[in-house]
Design a protein around this motif. Structure first.
Motif, PDB file in Angstrom:
ATOM      1  N   ALA A 169     -27.606  -1.349   9.819  1.00  9.32           N
ATOM      2  CA  ALA A 169     -29.085  -1.367   9.767  1.00  9.32           C
ATOM      3  C   ALA A 169     -29.488  -2.948   9.871  1.00  9.32           C
ATOM      4  CB  ALA A 169     -29.448  -1.215   8.168  1.00  9.32           C
ATOM      5  N   ILE A 170     -30.876  -3.117  10.632  1.00  6.76           N
ATOM      6  CA  ILE A 170     -31.434  -4.393  10.733  1.00  6.76           C
ATOM      7  C   ILE A 170     -32.299  -4.691   9.510  1.00  6.76           C
ATOM      8  CG2 ILE A 170     -32.996  -5.626  12.298  1.00  6.76           C
ATOM      9  CD1 ILE A 170     -31.828  -4.024  14.624  1.00  6.76           C
ATOM     10  N   LYS A 171     -31.969  -5.558   8.678  1.00  8.96           N
ATOM     11  CA  LYS A 171     -32.603  -6.007   7.620  1.00  8.96           C
ATOM     12  C   LYS A 171     -33.280  -7.364   7.454  1.00  8.96           C
ATOM     13  CE  LYS A 171     -29.874  -2.643   4.722  1.00  8.96           C
ATOM     14  NZ  LYS A 171     -29.140  -2.617   3.594  1.00  8.96           N
ATOM     15  N   LEU A 172     -34.404  -7.536   6.827  1.00 13.11           N
ATOM     16  CA  LEU A 172     -34.762  -9.024   6.495  1.00 13.11           C
ATOM     17  C   LEU A 172     -33.763  -9.569   5.499  1.00 13.11           C
ATOM     18  CD1 LEU A 172     -37.169 -10.609   7.772  1.00 13.11           C
ATOM     19  CD2 LEU A 172     -38.580 -10.267   5.841  1.00 13.11           C
ATOM     20  N   GLN A 173     -33.456 -10.886   5.725  1.00 14.11           N
ATOM     21  CA  GLN A 173     -32.495 -11.275   4.859  1.00 14.11           C
ATOM     22  C   GLN A 173     -32.609 -12.817   5.036  1.00 14.11           C
ATOM     23  OE1 GLN A 173     -28.344 -10.177   4.972  1.00 14.11           O
ATOM     24  NE2 GLN A 173     -28.777  -7.934   5.675  1.00 14.11           N
ATOM     25  N   PRO A 174     -32.207 -13.739   3.725  1.00 10.68           N
ATOM     26  CA  PRO A 174     -32.274 -15.133   3.876  1.00 10.68           C
ATOM     27  C   PRO A 174     -31.264 -15.455   4.839  1.00 10.68           C
ATOM     28  CG  PRO A 174     -31.547 -14.039   1.945  1.00 10.68           C
ATOM     29  CD  PRO A 174     -31.887 -12.959   2.595  1.00 10.68           C
ATOM     30  N   TRP A 175     -31.664 -16.468   5.798  1.00 10.04           N
ATOM     31  CA  TRP A 175     -30.718 -16.932   6.845  1.00 10.04           C
ATOM     32  C   TRP A 175     -30.858 -18.337   7.019  1.00 10.04           C
ATOM     33  CZ3 TRP A 175     -26.870 -14.074   8.571  1.00 10.04           C
ATOM     34  CH2 TRP A 175     -25.742 -14.443   9.821  1.00 10.04           C
ATOM     35  N   VAL A 176     -29.983 -19.066   7.263  1.00  9.13           N
ATOM     36  CA  VAL A 176     -30.085 -20.579   7.805  1.00  9.13           C
ATOM     37  C   VAL A 176     -30.528 -20.675   9.199  1.00  9.13           C
ATOM     38  CG1 VAL A 176     -29.007 -22.725   7.756  1.00  9.13           C
ATOM     39  CG2 VAL A 176     -28.432 -21.254   5.732  1.00  9.13           C
ATOM     40  N   HIS A 177     -31.781 -21.024   9.273  1.00 10.66           N
ATOM     41  CA  HIS A 177     -31.926 -21.262  10.706  1.00 10.66           C
ATOM     42  C   HIS A 177     -32.738 -22.536  11.048  1.00 10.66           C
ATOM     43  CE1 HIS A 177     -34.017 -19.860  14.447  1.00 10.66           C
ATOM     44  NE2 HIS A 177     -35.194 -20.425  14.036  1.00 10.66           N
ATOM     45  N   LYS A 178     -32.195 -23.254  11.708  1.00 13.28           N
ATOM     46  CA  LYS A 178     -32.432 -24.800  12.104  1.00 13.28           C
ATOM     47  C   LYS A 178     -32.525 -25.513  11.061  1.00 13.28           C
ATOM     48  CE  LYS A 178     -35.386 -23.420  15.980  1.00 13.28           C
ATOM     49  NZ  LYS A 178     -36.643 -23.402  16.672  1.00 13.28           N
ATOM     50  N   GLY A 179     -31.501 -25.351  10.174  1.00 12.35           N
ATOM     51  CA  GLY A 179     -31.226 -26.104   8.995  1.00 12.35           C
ATOM     52  C   GLY A 179     -31.795 -25.850   7.668  1.00 12.35           C
TER      53      GLY A 179
ATOM     54  N   VAL B 229     -33.179 -22.334   4.949  1.00 12.41           N
ATOM     55  CA  VAL B 229     -33.216 -20.845   4.627  1.00 12.41           C
ATOM     56  C   VAL B 229     -34.389 -20.366   4.860  1.00 12.41           C
ATOM     57  CG1 VAL B 229     -32.597 -19.469   2.958  1.00 12.41           C
ATOM     58  CG2 VAL B 229     -31.400 -21.469   3.042  1.00 12.41           C
ATOM     59  N   LYS B 230     -34.454 -19.229   5.874  1.00 10.74           N
ATOM     60  CA  LYS B 230     -35.772 -18.621   5.937  1.00 10.74           C
ATOM     61  C   LYS B 230     -35.195 -16.938   6.278  1.00 10.74           C
ATOM     62  CE  LYS B 230     -37.595 -22.075   9.189  1.00 10.74           C
ATOM     63  NZ  LYS B 230     -38.008 -22.416  10.561  1.00 10.74           N
ATOM     64  N   PRO B 231     -36.241 -16.181   6.065  1.00 16.13           N
ATOM     65  CA  PRO B 231     -35.993 -14.691   6.309  1.00 16.13           C
ATOM     66  C   PRO B 231     -36.068 -14.483   7.796  1.00 16.13           C
ATOM     67  CG  PRO B 231     -38.447 -15.322   5.685  1.00 16.13           C
ATOM     68  CD  PRO B 231     -37.950 -16.450   5.592  1.00 16.13           C
ATOM     69  N   ARG B 232     -35.022 -13.794   7.844  1.00 18.31           N
ATOM     70  CA  ARG B 232     -34.615 -13.377   9.428  1.00 18.31           C
ATOM     71  C   ARG B 232     -34.267 -11.876   9.536  1.00 18.31           C
ATOM     72  NH1 ARG B 232     -36.333 -16.748  13.083  1.00 18.31           N
ATOM     73  NH2 ARG B 232     -34.535 -16.597  14.534  1.00 18.31           N
ATOM     74  N   GLN B 233     -34.146 -11.444  10.620  1.00 18.97           N
ATOM     75  CA  GLN B 233     -33.815  -9.997  10.866  1.00 18.97           C
ATOM     76  C   GLN B 233     -32.388 -10.314  11.199  1.00 18.97           C
ATOM     77  OE1 GLN B 233     -35.442  -7.227  10.586  1.00 18.97           O
ATOM     78  NE2 GLN B 233     -37.584  -7.758  10.710  1.00 18.97           N
ATOM     79  N   VAL B 234     -31.545  -9.596  10.417  1.00 16.45           N
ATOM     80  CA  VAL B 234     -30.174  -9.825  10.250  1.00 16.45           C
ATOM     81  C   VAL B 234     -29.238  -8.336  10.402  1.00 16.45           C
ATOM     82  CG1 VAL B 234     -28.101 -10.403   9.174  1.00 16.45           C
ATOM     83  CG2 VAL B 234     -30.202 -11.896   8.952  1.00 16.45           C
ATOM     84  N   THR B 235     -28.183  -8.269  11.130  1.00 19.87           N
ATOM     85  CA  THR B 235     -27.561  -7.101  11.176  1.00 19.87           C
ATOM     86  C   THR B 235     -25.917  -7.317  11.337  1.00 19.87           C
ATOM     87  OG1 THR B 235     -27.218  -4.940  12.255  1.00 19.87           O
ATOM     88  CG2 THR B 235     -27.382  -6.620  13.773  1.00 19.87           C
ATOM     89  N   THR B 236     -25.355  -6.182  11.312  1.00 25.83           N
ATOM     90  CA  THR B 236     -23.683  -6.567  11.400  1.00 25.83           C
ATOM     91  C   THR B 236     -23.155  -5.453  12.162  1.00 25.83           C
ATOM     92  OG1 THR B 236     -23.702  -7.092   8.771  1.00 25.83           O
ATOM     93  CG2 THR B 236     -21.386  -6.425   9.988  1.00 25.83           C
TER      94      THR B 236
END
Length: 489
Positions: free
Chosen positions: A434-444, A446-453
């Protein structure tokens, strides 16, 4: 007049049996060469069977819901003098039989040795000389059962009951079951009555033409357990209800049932066998990677607004499929199969991309032929056609053969990912979570990003850890930066 027989063909290159789902004709109907007479379910698809000659339907040898071996006669047709050459000289098949023969032991007549009728795409098989039971007479050719006292068969009746069209069906012990007048009901309703211990003869029918319906059976079952109801053979409700295959509507389960038994056949049976063979033949390895697909999701929205792609279905699966094809181009060794007999690795220079599809009959994996050579628009059309055909139950056996890689999108069920089992004969399968909105380190930050596994299972005989890791990493790299769909192509 002569009698010609149509046998169950091998519609899937090596299939041994098929289940008759529906008859489109009845005894007395006129049929023409190429007319579809029935629908059958093979290993993983529903297939319509056309008859290869003209004539009038003489008998249907099996009921709907019965599994028939390839090569068995399923329908006989009366043809003209110039009809087939399958009936032997001097055969009495076209002559009317005496009514008394209904209760007599079935006679046997030879079936001439010859070639199985050829259907388009079904191939040719040779039928050896066999003997089959002669159809019991006393059935009207107009498809209706005459009013007559019930006939008690000399031998136990087979598990599948004869239909109400006046046709006698061959049973498994080589004898013919004579037709008897009895309540009108469809096979699923008869099965429901049997499971609930209800005698159809005691049920008051409310359907058109005096047909017993499911509601009638349930009403009779409810009346049988009330205190004021008469108690003729009042058997207790069964503790285990048998339900039909997934393609049928399951009957209501009695409230007292503690178990439900589902026959393993059709798609479920073949899938189970294939998964067991795959799991215990190919040494599976599964690797995982979690990634940021925000840019890919933005690209999906942009493509949906592109007038050049108007009318096409644009979704994340389309770009994931394209990413897999780009990764295959960069790692061609993953697109291979293992030839056990020859002890060779067969490297494929084409990609038949399988897409796992959930259908009412179970999970199937049709594939897009030569997906590697398709444009994004062509790939979108191929995916849409594949899904629509699968959901309609019209996927042909050829569409599920010769796959090389598979994608299974488990994310549509809300799960993160899984450890998929290889489709037999293939080297790798990619599970998309599933593609979910998760906290992710983006350009240094922590931002909400669309993440999947993603999870990649592969055959370790063909793909070692390094190759499998590179392949999975390349898929992730394309989805993280979809401009690589262009720069890496």
């Amino acid at each position: 007049m002569t009698i010609r027989e149509f046998k169950m063909p091998d519609v899937g290159e090596g299939l041994t049996e098929a289940e008759i789902l529906k008859w489109y004709v009845q005894p007395g109907d006129t049929v023409t060469d190429g007319q579809v007479v029935c629908e059958v379910e093979t290993a993983k698809a529903a297939v319509e069977l056309p008859i290869p000659f003209d004539g009038v339907v003489h008998a249907l040898l099996f009921e709907e819901g019965v599994t028939v071996d390839v090569g068995q006669v399923i329908i006989s047709v009366e043809t003209g003098p110039a009809g087939g050459d399958e009936a032997p000289a001097g055969s009495e098949a076209a002559a009317p039989a005496a009514p008394a023969a209904a209760a007599a032991p079935a006679e046997e007549e030879p079936v001439a040795e010859g070639r199985q009728p050829v259907l388009v795409g079904y191939g040719v098989s040779t039928a050896s000389t066999k003997r089959r039971p002669r159809k019991a007479p006393a059935a009207a050719q107009n498809g209706t059962a005459p009013a007559a006292p019930a006939v008690v068969p000399a031998q136990p009746a087979p598990a599948a009951a004869a239909p109400q069209n006046g046709t006698a069906y061959a049973n498994g012990n080589g004898t013919a079951q004579p037709t008897a007048e009895r309540p009108l009901a469809k096979p699923p309703v008869r099965k429901l009555a049997k499971d609930l211990g209800i005698d159809l003869a005691a049920v008051v029918p409310t359907g058109d033409g005096g047909v017993v319906t499911r509601e009638d059976v349930h009403a009779a079952a409810a009346a049988a357990i009330t205190p004021q109801a008469p108690a003729p053979a009042a058997a207790p409700a069964p503790v285990a209800a048998v339900v039909p295959a997934p393609a049928e509507t399951a009957p209501a389960v009695p409230a007292t049932a503690r178990e439900t038994r589902i026959p393993v056949k059709g798609v479920r049976k073949v899938t189970a066998q294939a998964m067991v063979n795959s799991a215990f033949t190919a040494p599976h390895v599964t690797e995982f990677i979690t990634l940021d697909v925000t840019r890919t999701m933005k690209l999906v929205q942009e493509l949906k607004e592109d007038p050049d792609l108007a009318g096409l279905r644009i979704n994340p699966l389309l770009l994931i499929a394209k990413a897999v094809l780009v990764a295959v181009r960069r790692n061609p060794e993953v697109n291979a199969s293992w030839d056990e007999a020859a002890q060779e690795i067969v490297l494929k220079h084409y990609v038949n991309l399988g897409i796992a599809a959930a259908t009412p009959r179970g999970l199937i994996v049709p594939n897009i032929k030569d997906a590697h050579a398709k444009t994004l628009a062509e790939l979108s059309t191929g995916l849409s056609d594949l899904v629509a055909t699968a959901r309609d139950g019209k996927t042909s056996p050829a569409d599920m053969q010769n796959g090389t890689l598979t994608i299974t999108n488990v994310g549509v069920f809300g799960v993160d990912t899984g450890t998929p089992i290889l489709n037999p004969g293939e080297s790798a399968i990619l599970a998309v979570g599933a593609i979910k909105l998760q906290p992710w380190v983006h350009k240094g930050k922590v931002k909400p990003r669309q993440v999947t596994t993603l999870a990649l299972s592969f055959d370790h005989r063909l793909i070692d850890g390094e190759l499998g890791s590179r392949f999975l990493a390349d898929i992730a790299a394309v989805l993280e930066h979809p401009r690589r769909l262009v720069t890496w192509s």
